[in-house]
Write a protein that holds these residues in place. Sequence first.
Motif, PDB file in Angstrom:
ATOM      1  N   UNK A  58     -12.261   1.333   8.498  1.00 20.51           N
ATOM      2  CA  UNK A  58     -10.865   1.780   8.485  1.00 20.51           C
ATOM      3  C   UNK A  58     -10.507   2.534   7.204  1.00 20.51           C
ATOM      4  N   UNK A 102       0.866  -1.184   0.000  1.00 19.61           N
ATOM      5  CA  UNK A 102       0.000   0.000   0.000  1.00 19.61           C
ATOM      6  C   UNK A 102       0.896   1.225   0.000  1.00 19.61           C
ATOM      7  N   UNK A 103       0.477   2.277  -0.675  1.00 16.14           N
ATOM      8  CA  UNK A 103       1.245   3.516  -0.665  1.00 16.14           C
ATOM      9  C   UNK A 103       1.054   4.176   0.695  1.00 16.14           C
ATOM     10  N   UNK A 104       2.129   4.322   1.478  1.00 18.62           N
ATOM     11  CA  UNK A 104       1.961   4.790   2.857  1.00 18.62           C
ATOM     12  C   UNK A 104       1.395   6.204   2.947  1.00 18.62           C
ATOM     13  N   UNK A 105       1.552   6.991   1.879  1.00 17.22           N
ATOM     14  CA  UNK A 105       1.101   8.386   1.941  1.00 17.22           C
ATOM     15  C   UNK A 105      -0.321   8.568   1.439  1.00 17.22           C
ATOM     16  N   UNK A 106      -1.010   7.470   1.169  1.00 18.19           N
ATOM     17  CA  UNK A 106      -2.406   7.591   0.767  1.00 18.19           C
ATOM     18  C   UNK A 106      -3.277   6.841   1.761  1.00 18.19           C
ATOM     19  N   UNK A 152      -4.480   5.622   7.819  1.00 16.86           N
ATOM     20  CA  UNK A 152      -3.218   5.540   7.081  1.00 16.86           C
ATOM     21  C   UNK A 152      -2.732   4.092   7.107  1.00 16.86           C
ATOM     22  N   UNK A 153      -2.114   3.632   6.034  1.00 12.86           N
ATOM     23  CA  UNK A 153      -1.674   2.227   5.981  1.00 12.86           C
ATOM     24  C   UNK A 153      -0.804   1.784   7.158  1.00 12.86           C
ATOM     25  N   UNK A 154       0.081   2.649   7.664  1.00 16.43           N
ATOM     26  CA  UNK A 154       0.948   2.192   8.761  1.00 16.43           C
ATOM     27  C   UNK A 154       0.173   1.821  10.013  1.00 16.43           C
ATOM     28  N   UNK A 155      -1.070   2.278  10.117  1.00 22.09           N
ATOM     29  CA  UNK A 155      -1.820   1.976  11.335  1.00 22.09           C
ATOM     30  C   UNK A 155      -2.579   0.647  11.232  1.00 22.09           C
ATOM     31  N   UNK A 156      -2.514  -0.004  10.077  1.00 27.38           N
ATOM     32  CA  UNK A 156      -3.227  -1.268   9.922  1.00 27.38           C
ATOM     33  C   UNK A 156      -2.382  -2.438  10.423  1.00 27.38           C
ATOM     34  N   UNK A 157      -3.069  -3.462  10.903  1.00 30.84           N
ATOM     35  CA  UNK A 157      -2.369  -4.706  11.233  1.00 30.84           C
ATOM     36  C   UNK A 157      -2.053  -5.436   9.932  1.00 30.84           C
ATOM     37  N   UNK A 158      -1.226  -6.475  10.015  1.00 24.80           N
ATOM     38  CA  UNK A 158      -0.859  -7.219   8.815  1.00 24.80           C
ATOM     39  C   UNK A 158      -2.077  -7.764   8.070  1.00 24.80           C
ATOM     40  N   UNK A 202      -8.277  -3.715  -3.075  1.00 26.28           N
ATOM     41  CA  UNK A 202      -7.699  -2.974  -4.202  1.00 26.28           C
ATOM     42  C   UNK A 202      -7.688  -3.831  -5.464  1.00 26.28           C
ATOM     43  N   UNK A 206      -5.214  -6.699   8.271  1.00 24.94           N
ATOM     44  CA  UNK A 206      -6.023  -5.606   7.722  1.00 24.94           C
ATOM     45  C   UNK A 206      -5.406  -5.066   6.438  1.00 24.94           C
TER      46      UNK A 206
END
Lengths: 245, 290
Positions: free
Chosen positions: A121, A86-90, A125-131, A141, A133
């Motif tokens: 969810x 996932x693009x971390x900035x989107x 932001x992608x960094x806040x998801x668990x593996x 996608x 998720x």
Amino acid sequence: MDIHAPALATHDALRVRNLTRRFGENTVLDALNLDLAPGSFTALLGRSGSGKTTLLRTLAGLDDAPPDARLDLPRPAAVVFQEPRLLPWKKIWQNVMLGLPGAGARRRAEQALAEVGLGHRQDAWPVTLSGGEAQRAALARALVREPRLLLLDEPFAALDALTRIRMHALVLDLWRHHGPTTLIVTHDVDEAVLLADRVLVLDGGRIAADIPVDLPRPRAHADAGFAALRRRLLAELGVGQEEAA
Amino acid sequence: MPDTQVAAAPRPLAAPRASATTSPARLPATARKPRHKLLGGRWRRFVSPLLLVLLWQAASMAGLISPRTLAAPTTVLASTWELIETGELPYHLLVSLGRVLTGFTLGVTTGAALALAAGLSRLGEEVVDAPMQMLRTMPFLALVPLFILWFGIGETPKIALVALGATFPVYLTLFAGIRGTDPKLAEAAKVFGLDRRGLIRHVILPGALPSALVGLRYALGSAWLSLVIAEQINATAGIGFLINDAREFLRTDVIVVGLVVYALLGLGADALVRLVERRALAWRPGLLKA
Ligand SMILES: Nc1ncnc2c1ncn2[C@@H]1O[C@H](COP(=O)(O)OP(=O)(O)O)[C@@H](O)[C@H]1O
Ligand SMILES: [Mg+2]
């Protein structure tokens, strides 16, 4: 570079003839032939380094096929990689609608996220998801493009066992609902038997074994026939003797 | 791989605290504790500078420091007020700000344009990168004599020097950021139908932004330094002129005012970039709960 493989068929059957891929001296795929029925669910097993990813990449159009190979590939194709990518900035919904044309893209993305159980969810932001998720977001996608060919490359290998069980159910659900021709690469024999109608073993650059799975769904490890099939596949992978004892 | 690592990181950190309280498990433990420390530390940090100023004042009043060496803080304050009232300080400040803004804008634009050319095309890299890598090893302030010969002693060499100071940090960091694009992300974006333009817009540039913003901060520092040097070149206005002029008349109070203004401007600019960073990089793990 080019996303579109040379010969594109509009029908849903996948047909590969005479696909050879080499990296220097190393012949990874050797005049490989492959047929997948429309809407079928196939698992591809093989030792590490046997060329599973290489085959999948060619089917996805990520690598150009050599000119003497003939490929009929359902399109559009979508890929779920081992890592979510996932693009971390989107935000999640932006990741899902990435590259989708049209005004209704966002709504479709939200629908796809709801379908994989990530509706709550979508603004994260992608960094806040668990593996798990994150991998569900990657599935959303892929699905939002309504692919006719769904390619999964060890998508659950990095997940814990419980999450993996939930993901198996989700993938089967989505497959039944949308009906893409599906090919999942895995090194997990149980996963292959649980999910697929048909299990292929890649060895020596070719499809070395082609085994139908006609167990009724939903399947469980305890089912009659499961263990026998499992043993047979392990034998094909060359670990049968010790395992069978 | 990197994705999964980042996603998993907050959990082990939060685990011990989450079991003690029912606070949200996702909040990284590091986000809270140091924050309180920072607030407490913020006040403590002002104690020793304040003591120094008081000491300075006492020494001046006792006659230990002559006004020719260094004016007393109270004198500096009075002079500041006077310079503001007469409009001198605002005038020179505007001149300096104008130089730095013009030069900085020019430098950032040039650096970014060159980095985009070199980062996004092979040809661009061959043409641009080699000379840039060679030039950057030279301390650019050594160019002052040449600049004076080329541009005279007016505004041009001053602005050019500031621009040059800003160009290299922006070029180097943006170029590195573009080239550091995660090929796996780029590949995924391609599978999902992004063309070259979409790839640049959605993947390459956002990915290069963190690095580029670090460059922007360096560029500001560098532009500032260039301004100070440039304003020594026969200036007739600007904070640098104010300082040089004060030297002629042994006005150490005015010199200190000029120095403080330089420092404040530098601090302000840095704070501005931090603010931009916080907004533009809201997705980063470290900034998420900050
Ligand atoms: N881009 C590449 N360059 C050179 N060798 C490669 C490349 N991609 C894969 N290989 C080699 O091809 C073989 C098959 O790789 P891969 O398809 O990734 O295997 P699998 O996915 O089955 O583990 C491996 O020996 C690997 O080292
Ligand atoms: Mg692989």
